[in-house]
Each structure stands twice: as structure tokens, then as C-alpha cells.
Design a protein around this motif. Sequence first.
Motif, PDB file in Angstrom:
ATOM      1  N   ARG A  43      -0.372  68.784  37.102  1.00 18.40           N
ATOM      2  CA  ARG A  43      -0.102  69.764  38.153  1.00 18.40           C
ATOM      3  C   ARG A  43       1.408  69.830  38.477  1.00 18.40           C
ATOM      4  O   ARG A  43       1.956  70.911  38.699  1.00 18.40           O
ATOM      5  N   GLU A  44       2.072  68.661  38.441  1.00 17.53           N
ATOM      6  CA  GLU A  44       3.510  68.651  38.743  1.00 17.53           C
ATOM      7  C   GLU A  44       4.304  69.306  37.602  1.00 17.53           C
ATOM      8  O   GLU A  44       5.364  69.895  37.831  1.00 17.53           O
ATOM      9  N   GLY A  45       3.795  69.190  36.367  1.00 16.88           N
ATOM     10  CA  GLY A  45       4.440  69.845  35.223  1.00 16.88           C
ATOM     11  C   GLY A  45       4.364  71.366  35.390  1.00 16.88           C
ATOM     12  O   GLY A  45       5.351  72.091  35.153  1.00 16.88           O
ATOM     13  N   GLY A  93       5.923  62.374  41.221  1.00 21.13           N
ATOM     14  CA  GLY A  93       5.982  61.152  42.024  1.00 21.13           C
ATOM     15  C   GLY A  93       6.859  60.079  41.384  1.00 21.13           C
ATOM     16  O   GLY A  93       7.670  60.360  40.483  1.00 21.13           O
ATOM     17  N   GLY A  94       6.661  58.847  41.827  1.00 24.47           N
ATOM     18  CA  GLY A  94       7.490  57.740  41.368  1.00 24.47           C
ATOM     19  C   GLY A  94       7.415  57.532  39.857  1.00 24.47           C
ATOM     20  O   GLY A  94       8.406  57.119  39.234  1.00 24.47           O
ATOM     21  N   SER A  95       6.270  57.826  39.244  1.00 21.18           N
ATOM     22  CA  SER A  95       6.153  57.630  37.794  1.00 21.18           C
ATOM     23  C   SER A  95       7.011  58.637  37.037  1.00 21.18           C
ATOM     24  O   SER A  95       7.596  58.313  35.990  1.00 21.18           O
ATOM     25  N   THR A  96       7.094  59.854  37.569  1.00 19.65           N
ATOM     26  CA  THR A  96       7.898  60.903  36.928  1.00 19.65           C
ATOM     27  C   THR A  96       9.387  60.605  37.122  1.00 19.65           C
ATOM     28  O   THR A  96      10.177  60.670  36.167  1.00 19.65           O
ATOM     29  N   PRO A 115      10.933  65.159  44.315  1.00 21.46           N
ATOM     30  CA  PRO A 115       9.780  64.282  44.508  1.00 21.46           C
ATOM     31  C   PRO A 115       8.582  65.009  45.127  1.00 21.46           C
ATOM     32  O   PRO A 115       8.764  65.921  45.932  1.00 21.46           O
ATOM     33  N   THR A 116       7.392  64.594  44.732  1.00 20.28           N
ATOM     34  CA  THR A 116       6.170  65.208  45.276  1.00 20.28           C
ATOM     35  C   THR A 116       5.267  64.169  45.944  1.00 20.28           C
ATOM     36  O   THR A 116       4.134  64.458  46.283  1.00 20.28           O
ATOM     37  N   THR A 117       5.764  62.917  46.066  1.00 25.98           N
ATOM     38  CA  THR A 117       5.032  61.865  46.792  1.00 25.98           C
ATOM     39  C   THR A 117       6.033  61.197  47.740  1.00 25.98           C
ATOM     40  O   THR A 117       7.171  61.669  47.877  1.00 25.98           O
ATOM     41  N   TYR A 118       5.630  60.072  48.309  1.00 22.62           N
ATOM     42  CA  TYR A 118       6.476  59.388  49.293  1.00 22.62           C
ATOM     43  C   TYR A 118       7.036  58.074  48.753  1.00 22.62           C
ATOM     44  O   TYR A 118       7.362  57.169  49.512  1.00 22.62           O
ATOM     45  N   VAL A 123      15.872  57.923  45.564  1.00 25.22           N
ATOM     46  CA  VAL A 123      17.171  57.569  46.185  1.00 25.22           C
ATOM     47  C   VAL A 123      17.561  56.119  45.897  1.00 25.22           C
ATOM     48  O   VAL A 123      18.435  55.567  46.555  1.00 25.22           O
ATOM     49  N   THR A 124      16.924  55.499  44.917  1.00 22.93           N
ATOM     50  CA  THR A 124      17.289  54.119  44.585  1.00 22.93           C
ATOM     51  C   THR A 124      17.885  54.023  43.176  1.00 22.93           C
ATOM     52  O   THR A 124      17.552  54.821  42.299  1.00 22.93           O
ATOM     53  N   PRO A 125      18.737  53.021  42.952  1.00 18.80           N
ATOM     54  CA  PRO A 125      19.265  52.798  41.605  1.00 18.80           C
ATOM     55  C   PRO A 125      18.387  51.822  40.814  1.00 18.80           C
ATOM     56  O   PRO A 125      18.840  51.219  39.850  1.00 18.80           O
ATOM     57  N   VAL A 126      17.128  51.683  41.223  1.00 24.83           N
ATOM     58  CA  VAL A 126      16.225  50.710  40.595  1.00 24.83           C
ATOM     59  C   VAL A 126      15.369  51.403  39.537  1.00 24.83           C
ATOM     60  O   VAL A 126      14.784  52.457  39.810  1.00 24.83           O
ATOM     61  N   TRP A 127      15.306  50.827  38.350  1.00 27.09           N
ATOM     62  CA  TRP A 127      14.436  51.360  37.305  1.00 27.09           C
ATOM     63  C   TRP A 127      13.355  50.319  36.971  1.00 27.09           C
ATOM     64  O   TRP A 127      13.511  49.133  37.270  1.00 27.09           O
ATOM     65  N   ARG A 134       3.983  43.986  30.403  1.00 25.16           N
ATOM     66  CA  ARG A 134       4.884  43.252  31.288  1.00 25.16           C
ATOM     67  C   ARG A 134       5.940  44.202  31.861  1.00 25.16           C
ATOM     68  O   ARG A 134       6.637  44.877  31.110  1.00 25.16           O
ATOM     69  N   LYS A 135       6.016  44.232  33.208  1.00 30.54           N
ATOM     70  CA  LYS A 135       6.958  45.172  33.829  1.00 30.54           C
ATOM     71  C   LYS A 135       8.317  44.514  34.048  1.00 30.54           C
ATOM     72  O   LYS A 135       8.410  43.408  34.555  1.00 30.54           O
ATOM     73  N   THR A 136       9.345  45.216  33.604  1.00 27.96           N
ATOM     74  CA  THR A 136      10.710  44.747  33.835  1.00 27.96           C
ATOM     75  C   THR A 136      11.379  45.743  34.770  1.00 27.96           C
ATOM     76  O   THR A 136      11.198  46.950  34.619  1.00 27.96           O
ATOM     77  N   GLU A 153       6.557  71.163  51.388  1.00 28.77           N
ATOM     78  CA  GLU A 153       5.485  72.056  50.903  1.00 28.77           C
ATOM     79  C   GLU A 153       4.868  71.501  49.614  1.00 28.77           C
ATOM     80  O   GLU A 153       3.684  71.672  49.352  1.00 28.77           O
ATOM     81  N   LEU A 154       5.688  70.825  48.799  1.00 34.39           N
ATOM     82  CA  LEU A 154       5.190  70.310  47.513  1.00 34.39           C
ATOM     83  C   LEU A 154       4.225  69.138  47.700  1.00 34.39           C
ATOM     84  O   LEU A 154       3.511  68.765  46.773  1.00 34.39           O
ATOM     85  N   THR A 155       4.257  68.529  48.889  1.00 40.05           N
ATOM     86  CA  THR A 155       3.385  67.361  49.114  1.00 40.05           C
ATOM     87  C   THR A 155       2.048  67.757  49.733  1.00 40.05           C
ATOM     88  O   THR A 155       1.167  66.906  49.884  1.00 40.05           O
ATOM     89  N   LEU A 156       1.888  69.028  50.090  1.00 41.95           N
ATOM     90  CA  LEU A 156       0.634  69.447  50.741  1.00 41.95           C
ATOM     91  C   LEU A 156      -0.580  69.189  49.846  1.00 41.95           C
ATOM     92  O   LEU A 156      -1.677  68.940  50.324  1.00 41.95           O
ATOM     93  N   SER A 157      -0.369  69.245  48.526  1.00 46.93           N
ATOM     94  CA  SER A 157      -1.493  69.082  47.593  1.00 46.93           C
ATOM     95  C   SER A 157      -1.805  67.611  47.317  1.00 46.93           C
ATOM     96  O   SER A 157      -2.801  67.306  46.661  1.00 46.93           O
ATOM     97  N   LEU A 158      -0.960  66.698  47.782  1.00 49.00           N
ATOM     98  CA  LEU A 158      -1.204  65.275  47.494  1.00 49.00           C
ATOM     99  C   LEU A 158      -2.435  64.823  48.285  1.00 49.00           C
ATOM    100  O   LEU A 158      -2.451  64.924  49.513  1.00 49.00           O
TER     101      LEU A 158
END
Length: 356
Positions: A43-45, A93-96, A115-118, A123-127, A134-136, A153-158
Motif C-alpha cells: 500500500r505504501e508503494g 514505516g521503519g522497515s522502509t 514516514p507512514t508510521t510512528y 530522524v535518527t542516524p541509526v541503521w 542476526r541483527k546488527t 493524513e498518510l497515517t490514517l490508514s495505519l
Amino acid sequence: MTSFTYDGLPGRVVFGAGVARTRLRGEIDHLRAERILLIGSGREGVLGAKLCAPFADRVIATFTDVRPHVPIEVAERARAAAAHADLVVSVGGGSTTGTAKAVALTTGLPILAVPTTYAGSEVTPVWGMTERGRKTTGTDRRVLPGTVIYDPELTLSLPVDLSVASGSNAMAHCVEAFWAPRRSPVSNAVAEAGIRHLFTSLPAVHAAPRNLAARGDLLLGAYLAGSAFAVAGSGLHHKICHVLGGRFDLPHARTHAVVLPYVLAYNLPNAAHAADRIGTALSRPDPVAALRELSEKLDMPTGLGELGLTRAHVDAVVDDILAIAPADNPTPVTSAGLRALLRAAWSGSDPSRHIT
Ligand code: NAD
């Protein structure tokens, strides 16, 4: 006398209802981007393609294969898709956002995030990336989006359950900011403001998911939360959730929502300043009880058992968490203390009663 070091982060934020429709093109012009890689799935695509339709000739590739926690092979395919791009636009969202960050990490391409989630990742420099389960994670300014377009408006569908889980994750960013390693009066002020917005908007969105004003307030709280987390860093709470999530593939945001009141209860006896600020922001003298009541109001799970874990599971991660627990956590992290915290979080018992 207070003394601190604060590394401010750059970034342009455009916030408001409808701004994705009305401001995206102008922001892309401002960046002088001519060859865009658009990242967004499902849907976000579709949403991303619609938003970019007025300048579709500048979208040279679209990447739709977004997966949670950014598996390394997905990152590599996204990087290949970015071969001739001069800007990455992520819608999701965060995955995108995380997929766009994986591209920026090796290519140095700038990111414009919608962004479409919370989640707050924009706004972070964290990847973060996963390889063979295993998550790095790491921190690198190259992955920090240069422009963020926040449009409630983009978050109304979440869906409401994802909305409150994602917003509770934002609450964890704010609360933890008070004892995180790079905390400062600046991050404290941002975190306190974030808590105020989240505490009132989360129940409002839960009660009326189509309420645009409440969605806007929640998105503003999420932005503040991400900003506080970005500069203050992560502490015991995030370490616990990282280990639990990685080991047992738990839902990211719900794990944060369950664990937070227990870490707060563990730390508060030795964090009077944090207790005051969080209590003030929540308008309650007992912040642990306030957070617990918030979770109940939002129909969130209150124990890790509800997420499918057994007591043996939580006992099994004590040593792993201990190995990465911050040395300056307000309450020293001991094996016995951590075990008690995790067992209480597993059973869902009253957080303020079990931890001494
Ligand atoms: P997500 O991006 O995985 O999205 C969850 C689901 O919601 C997906 O199915 C998605 O398609 C759907 N969705 C997204 N927006 C929607 C909308 N507006 N309407 C309907 N459905 C929508 O989940 P998330 O909670 O946004 O992000 C979690 C990820 O972000 C985790 O991997 C976490 O580690 C990462 N994260 C990173 C940071 C950071 O600073 N690097 C911060 C927070 C979270």
C-alpha cells in the motif's frame, strides 16, 4: 552546575496535513534531484507512486521488496536498484526507512523520507540490518535523511493496533532518553515534550483512529521521540528489546510497550530527576502506574508471555543482556536484578511491586 556535550543533528522537517501532496515536488526541486529511487512496498508503494506521479519522469527505479529488519540480501538488491540515482525517496514505516538507510550507508545517497508510521527512524542516524537471523545496528550520519515530510493524513490508514504499538515504541524512545548515554538538557526537554504529546494522543487515536488532529499530535510526538532517541542514544530498555527481538523474532513495537514499565520501575529508585520529569510530563506522580494504565487503555499486551515467550526463554537471555547492559544505568544491572525484571515482564505482574 550542569555540564554536557550535545551533538545536534541536521535535517529539514516539513510537517502538516496534506504536505506530502503539496510539498513533495518542491522539496525534491530544492534538492535538485533528477534521478530518484523510490522505495515503498504494498500500500505504501502505491502511495509513493501516486505522490511521485506529477514528476514520474524523474523516478528512474522503484524498489518494492521491503522486509522487516532489512535482511542483507534485500539491502544489496536495493543498492543495485540505486545504481544511477541521485536521491532515495522512501514512503513507509521503519522497515522502509531502514531499507533506504541501507542504501545510503554504502552509496552516500541522500534520503528524503515520508514516514507512514510512528517509528521515528527517519530522524535518527541509526541503521539496522539482519544477516542469517542476526541483527546488527550501527550509527552513521550518512544514513540520516536530509529531508522528512510528516503528513498525518498518510497515517490514517495505519490499523489501530499497529498505531498504538508504534506510538508506544515512540514512548519508549522518550522515557529511555532520560538515562541514555548521551542524554543532555536538550534531549530531556525534547523527550518530555514527546511524552506529553504521546500520552494524550495515543488514547485519542485508539478511541477514534480517523481523528486527523489526534493523528497529527501522535505524529508530532513520534517525531520528538525519534529526535530524543537520535541524540541521547539507547540504554537498558533498548538493549533488552534488541536481544529479545533478535532471539525470538518478537514484534518490535509490542515488545517495547511491554518491557518499558518494568525498566522504568527498575531505574526510578535511582533516577530521581528522570522520575520528576517523566511524572510531570505524564501529569502523574507515579509514572510506572501511568504507563501501565496507558497500555491497558490501549489494549496492549502487558506480559511477554502474551507474545509467546516462556519463563525459560526470558531466563535464557539474561547473560546476553548483561553483556551489553550500560555500565552507567541508574540502577546497576545485576544478574539477579535483570532476571527479576524479565520474569516480571514475562508474567505481566505489577511492575512497581516486584523490583527492589
Ligand atoms: P514497519 O515499517 O515494519 O511497518 C509495519 C506494517 O505496517 C507493514 O506491514 C507496513 O506495510 C504497514 N504500514 C506502514 N504504514 C502504513 C499505513 N500508513 N497504513 C497501513 N499500513 C501501513 O513497522 P514500523 O514499526 O514502522 O518499523 C519497525 C522497524 O523500524 C523495526 O525494524 C525497527 O528496528 C526499525 N526502527 C528503527 C529505528 C532507527 O532509529 N533506526 C527507530 C525505530 C524503529
